[in-house]
Design an enzyme around this catalytic site. Structure first.
Site, PDB file in Angstrom:
ATOM      1  N   PRO A  69       0.975  33.343 -40.753  1.00 55.05           N
ATOM      2  CA  PRO A  69       2.062  33.374 -41.730  1.00 55.05           C
ATOM      3  C   PRO A  69       3.319  32.698 -41.184  1.00 55.05           C
ATOM      4  CG  PRO A  69       1.046  35.524 -41.514  1.00 55.05           C
ATOM      5  CD  PRO A  69       0.485  34.683 -40.414  1.00 55.05           C
ATOM      6  N   GLU A  70       3.996  31.946 -42.048  1.00 56.24           N
ATOM      7  CA  GLU A  70       5.262  31.348 -41.635  1.00 56.24           C
ATOM      8  C   GLU A  70       6.373  32.379 -41.807  1.00 56.24           C
ATOM      9  OE1 GLU A  70       5.971  27.285 -42.220  1.00 56.24           O
ATOM     10  OE2 GLU A  70       3.895  26.784 -42.657  1.00 56.24           O
ATOM     11  N   LYS A 108       8.501  34.734 -36.577  1.00 54.78           N
ATOM     12  CA  LYS A 108       7.220  35.330 -36.950  1.00 54.78           C
ATOM     13  C   LYS A 108       7.044  36.732 -36.365  1.00 54.78           C
ATOM     14  CE  LYS A 108       5.239  30.713 -37.358  1.00 54.78           C
ATOM     15  NZ  LYS A 108       4.148  29.792 -36.992  1.00 54.78           N
ATOM     16  N   ARG A 168      -2.751  21.157 -33.697  1.00 56.54           N
ATOM     17  CA  ARG A 168      -2.410  21.407 -35.097  1.00 56.54           C
ATOM     18  C   ARG A 168      -2.356  20.081 -35.845  1.00 56.54           C
ATOM     19  NH1 ARG A 168      -0.073  26.348 -36.020  1.00 56.54           N
ATOM     20  NH2 ARG A 168      -0.624  25.907 -38.185  1.00 56.54           N
TER      21      ARG A 168
END
Length: 268
Positions: A2-3, A51, A257
């Site tokens: 989750p951002e 986060k 990523r």
């Protein structure tokens, strides 16, 4: 993972449902052994930094949660049924409860330990106490790619792959540009844009980054159909036509990523 806007939404939700009330705290899985110490205590506050989420129960009693790749809170009204799966922490208030599964971290910290954790984090665009100058100094001294720096939580907190890709596109910055080559005016624009975009994310629960003139309503194109929701320019749109110039969106890998960018709008 989750951002940051999702973690801030959780903090807001937990403040609204539990703050000022005594709560039941348990660990059906058995791994969060501090649950017994907190059971019946008054839930004081919930906050987020990037986060990281924390629940405060009083002096030197702070539950720190990092969801990581697999962590998730499941919310439900009381009474809650029997726990399903491996529930690390169950929190039950007067009207609602929440089950935490699969977090990277769920631990009881002192205020000093929480302060040391926060000292390792970069400023969070969603916090009123953020100091963007701190992040700028780290960016402008670095030879690393801007795309890598935006995802480095010690430089900037809460930004994930989606916001990283989108904010670089919106300001025409090539993702592999070294940090020390980024003009200050671009950094200021990126920071202000992240504050606005991520605040919208907290409000709506989705990531929308497309300006009105490029929206489906104005252009007549089909809305995005994706499990992540939201209208975006380049994120997860590899090979599709850029919404601005029609060039195919490029993708590559950086530090494990995926990068997404428009080779024309973000020309080297």
């Amino acid at each position: 993972m989750p951002e940051g806007h999702i973690v801030h939404r959780l903090a807001e939700l937990h403040r609204r449902r539990f703050a000022g009330e005594p709560v039941r705290v348990g660990s059906p899985q058995g791994r969060f052994t501090a649950a017994a110490e907190l059971d019946g205590a008054v839930f004081r506050d919930a906050q987020a930094h990037g986060k990281h989420l924390w629940h405060r129960y009083g002096p030197d009693r702070v539950v720190h949660v990092h969801l990581g790749l697999y962590g998730k809170f499941t919310e439900a009204p009381v009474p809650l049924g029997q726990p399903r799966g491996k529930v690390r922490m169950r929190l039950v208030g007067p009207t609602h409860g929440t089950d935490l599964r699969g977090p990277a971290a769920c631990e009881l910290l002192t205020e000093e330990e929480l302060a040391r954790l926060r000292d390792r984090l970069g400023p969070d665009p969603l916090r009123s106490d953020a100091e963007p100058e701190t992040a700028w100094q780290r960016v402008t001294r670095s030879r690393s790619a801007v795309a890598a720096l935006l995802m480095d939580q010690s430089v900037l907190s809460g930004v994930g792959n989606a916001y990283r890709a989108e904010v670089l596109f919106r300001w025409g910055v090539p993702p592999r540009l070294p940090g020390h080559s980024l003009p200050r005016r671009h950094w200021d624009a990126i920071w202000d844009d992240l504050v606005a975009l991520m605040s919208d994310g907290v409000r709506t629960g989705r990531i929308d980054t497309v300006r009105e003139e490029h929206s489906p309503e104005v252009t007549g194109r089909a809305p995005r159909n994706d499990r992540h929701g939201g209208e975006v320019y380049v994120y997860r749109r590899a090979g599709a036509a850029c919404l601005v110039c029609s060039t195919p969106v490029a993708t590559a890998e950086l530090l494990g990523r995926k990068l997404y960018w428009c080779p024309r709008c973000q020309r080297e």
